[in-house]
Design a protein around this motif. Sequence first.
Motif, short mmCIF file in Angstrom:
data_model
loop_
_atom_site.label_atom_id
_atom_site.label_comp_id
_atom_site.label_asym_id
_atom_site.label_seq_id
_atom_site.Cartn_x
_atom_site.Cartn_y
_atom_site.Cartn_z
N GLU A 90 54.00 -36.41 19.44
CA GLU A 90 55.39 -36.56 18.97
C GLU A 90 56.31 -35.57 19.68
OE1 GLU A 90 55.67 -36.67 14.71
OE2 GLU A 90 54.61 -38.61 14.62
N LEU A 93 57.23 -36.99 22.99
CA LEU A 93 58.25 -38.01 22.84
C LEU A 93 59.62 -37.38 22.59
CD1 LEU A 93 57.67 -40.97 23.14
CD2 LEU A 93 57.70 -41.20 20.65
N LYS A 97 62.90 -37.88 24.90
CA LYS A 97 64.20 -38.32 24.37
C LYS A 97 65.30 -37.34 24.74
CE LYS A 97 62.62 -40.95 20.34
NZ LYS A 97 62.37 -40.87 18.89
N ASP A 100 66.27 -37.83 28.28
CA ASP A 100 66.48 -39.22 28.68
C ASP A 100 65.40 -39.71 29.65
OD1 ASP A 100 67.80 -41.64 28.60
OD2 ASP A 100 69.15 -41.15 30.27
N ARG A 102 62.82 -42.04 30.86
CA ARG A 102 62.48 -43.45 30.64
C ARG A 102 61.20 -43.86 31.36
NH1 ARG A 102 66.39 -46.06 27.45
NH2 ARG A 102 67.65 -44.32 26.70
N ALA A 123 55.25 -44.37 22.00
CA ALA A 123 56.64 -44.74 22.31
C ALA A 123 56.94 -46.12 21.73
CB ALA A 123 56.86 -44.71 23.82
N PHE A 126 57.52 -46.01 18.09
CA PHE A 126 58.84 -45.47 17.73
C PHE A 126 59.98 -46.26 18.36
CE2 PHE A 126 56.25 -41.93 16.47
CZ PHE A 126 56.97 -41.28 15.47
N ASP A 127 59.63 -47.37 18.98
CA ASP A 127 60.65 -48.20 19.66
C ASP A 127 61.45 -47.43 20.69
OD1 ASP A 127 60.33 -50.77 18.91
OD2 ASP A 127 61.53 -50.59 17.07
N TYR A 128 60.79 -46.44 21.31
CA TYR A 128 61.48 -45.70 22.37
C TYR A 128 61.13 -46.34 23.71
CZ TYR A 128 62.91 -41.98 25.54
OH TYR A 128 63.51 -41.28 26.55
N LEU A 130 60.02 -46.61 27.01
CA LEU A 130 59.35 -45.72 27.96
C LEU A 130 58.30 -46.50 28.73
CD1 LEU A 130 58.94 -42.63 28.76
CD2 LEU A 130 57.03 -42.65 27.14
#
Lengths: 417, 417
Positions: A90, A93, A97, A100, A102, A123, A126-128, A130
């Motif tokens: 975490e 992540l 974030k 930024d 990606r 990711a 967490f809907d990030y 990546l």
Amino acid sequence: MSGTLLYAQSGGVTAVINATAAAVIAEARARKIKVLAGRNGILGVLREELIDTTKESAAAIRALAHTPGGAFGSCRVKLKSLEADRARYERLLAVFKAHDVRWFLYNGGNDSADTALKVSKLAAEFDYPLTCIGVPKTVDNDLAVTDCCPGFGSAAKYTAVSVRECALDVAAMAETSTKVFVYEAMGRHAGWLAAAGGLAGKTADDAPHLILFPERPYDEADFLKQVKRVVDRVGYCVVVASEGIRTADGNFVADAGGNKDSFGHTQLGGVASFLAGRVKDSLGLKVHWTLPDYLQRSARHLASKTDLEQAMAVGKAAVQYALKGMNATMPVIKRISDSPYRWKIEPAPLEKVANHEKKMPAGFIRKDGYGITAAARKYLEPLIRGEAPPPYGRDGIPNYVELKNPIVRRKLADWKE
Amino acid sequence: MSGTLLYAQSGGVTAVINATAAAVIAEARARKIKVLAGRNGILGVLREELIDTTKESAAAIRALAHTPGGAFGSCRVKLKSLEADRARYERLLAVFKAHDVRWFLYNGGNDSADTALKVSKLAAEFDYPLTCIGVPKTVDNDLAVTDCCPGFGSAAKYTAVSVRECALDVAAMAETSTKVFVYEAMGRHAGWLAAAGGLAGKTADDAPHLILFPERPYDEADFLKQVKRVVDRVGYCVVVASEGIRTADGNFVADAGGNKDSFGHTQLGGVASFLAGRVKDSLGLKVHWTLPDYLQRSARHLASKTDLEQAMAVGKAAVQYALKGMNATMPVIKRISDSPYRWKIEPAPLEKVANHEKKMPAGFIRKDGYGITAAARKYLEPLIRGEAPPPYGRDGIPNYVELKNPIVRRKLADWKE
């Protein structure tokens, strides 16, 4: 495209891992993508110590391609399962974030492929957005799927050339001095580098006369008999021993000295030292031995051109895959033909690479267990082909670059384990 | 001119001793002089095992100049005084007479210069017309009179480059893994090669951070304190240790482990292994170490161009001196200037070379005993300058030549010691 690409190096470094880094940065720059690099690998990500590669000149990045070691620092940190190491994943992540990030490119071996895969899963959870890419590297050549690993070819070339050179030395001295020479090659679990030593000779009387593979149990009586036989026939004997050889009961031969000397001090002898002692005690022959250790994986001055090209190709492809969103993949080397040697880069799912280990095929070891087969030679030889020397300075030493490695301003609180 | 020139190699071989041989043969051929070579050095002369070099092609002799080892074989045989070893000296003379040898070129170190000198005296005693020339060679750089020894520059370049390369590796790994690295350099009596390791860095924080010279007593407590200090400051520490370091009471540190492991087996650890153990036990730091051994003196792939040129120049001059009848001399290297580096070959009497040993000047070692001075750098740096890589084959390995080495028909009875 907006967003940052994060690159990190992992595990033991090689003569060409920086060439992969150079290719990553050059390809990203060509596409106007900003590249940050983890200082000391994933550890720098956890600590939010991120290196701003945009401060380096184009010349410095080109020079990176001929500089050994790991220019941003590497680390030996293995993350556990997502459950067991939840807090660290975490944190990764959170750092991504905050900056930024990606695209995450993790340049390493099996463990790194596994870490990249787990990060990509978290990711998604967490809907990030990546994209995680594993980039292959290891002198051990034990990565699954890929035909070979960037870093191995140069270490293999170092091994073959060094064995050839010291063998010429021993041949000249044998009549009145050293009769047996033992060369210790890296490879705790697989004998890939020891096998590469086999490329130093072509005929039965050429060095190396005996190779000891971790894939075969070490039988001391038989080994000593073989050494004596070679010395009687050729006049001297050159042995390449893999650091990982074990006796039939599974114990590492390197530990056979008990790891303490007669004064109780730690003895860090290794396999070559031990074998040399046995040859001296049992056969009474004068023996020399070498432990190249890190020299074999950092000898950029003797890099294989094939290896260098592949190291740069996986770096370039990694950026391309990342920007295409090909998540959880690794650019791997596919061999198209042996002769002429042709290869290409293609994507492989990280699932198939992570935590797998490629063993050396049984058909690569000669029936008597002490040499390589024609099949091994066919596989290995193209990987050490071609030279790619670094430029040298007026001081007689290669012009290796030292990057400025500025750390970007931190945005998060300190990380505590 | 009629008569035969006999060339022999002696002692430990180097990356460029064959280049000297190639120059000897090429120069003699240009003057229509036949060259025989002792098989395994002086031993082959005693045994009347003389190699006919006229059977080798011009291409093979050219290739000899880029082939390491000793192409005719070398030996470790030291002749005693003329009185003590009379029979052997007379045998040498008998072999010379039988093969019409009028010029004897002995390529080696102090001992070889001494042998050449004694042979020349015996020849004079017997009124046999013989010109004896010593030809300098040794990686130890300990020959008197000559500014430097052919063979040293290439071993020095190997040392400097290897130390630089492994230091980049350690720097990348230090945060989570290896913090101390120990490199063992040849040099039983003088720290020339260890000093050359100092060329790997320019500033106090560059590797090598500590050099241990045989010229200074090894003080374990102080050494460990220095290692800790460097690790605290730089993050890691690279040590170059000469194999010949001793404690204040004169004992070799390499013997400190007692030479037996806890099972009573011979332990051939050496200095680096021992120091690594002490660092691990006392400081608790992760440590790696290397013992390049013969690799450092046979690495023709990394030869110094300066060294190669000097090795060939002494070979050519040796033939010229021989044909001019300049008996009991040695072509030595005279430094004309440091910057630009200029040198020439000039003759020196063997009397001044034989059995003398050149120590490293005290002014070459830093006051604290752990590094080299600017004076050392000024002396050493030109010797590793320039690259002279061998041609490589399609197999990725240098094209080292193997000579046919036919033995000429014997004319005398067997030699028995």
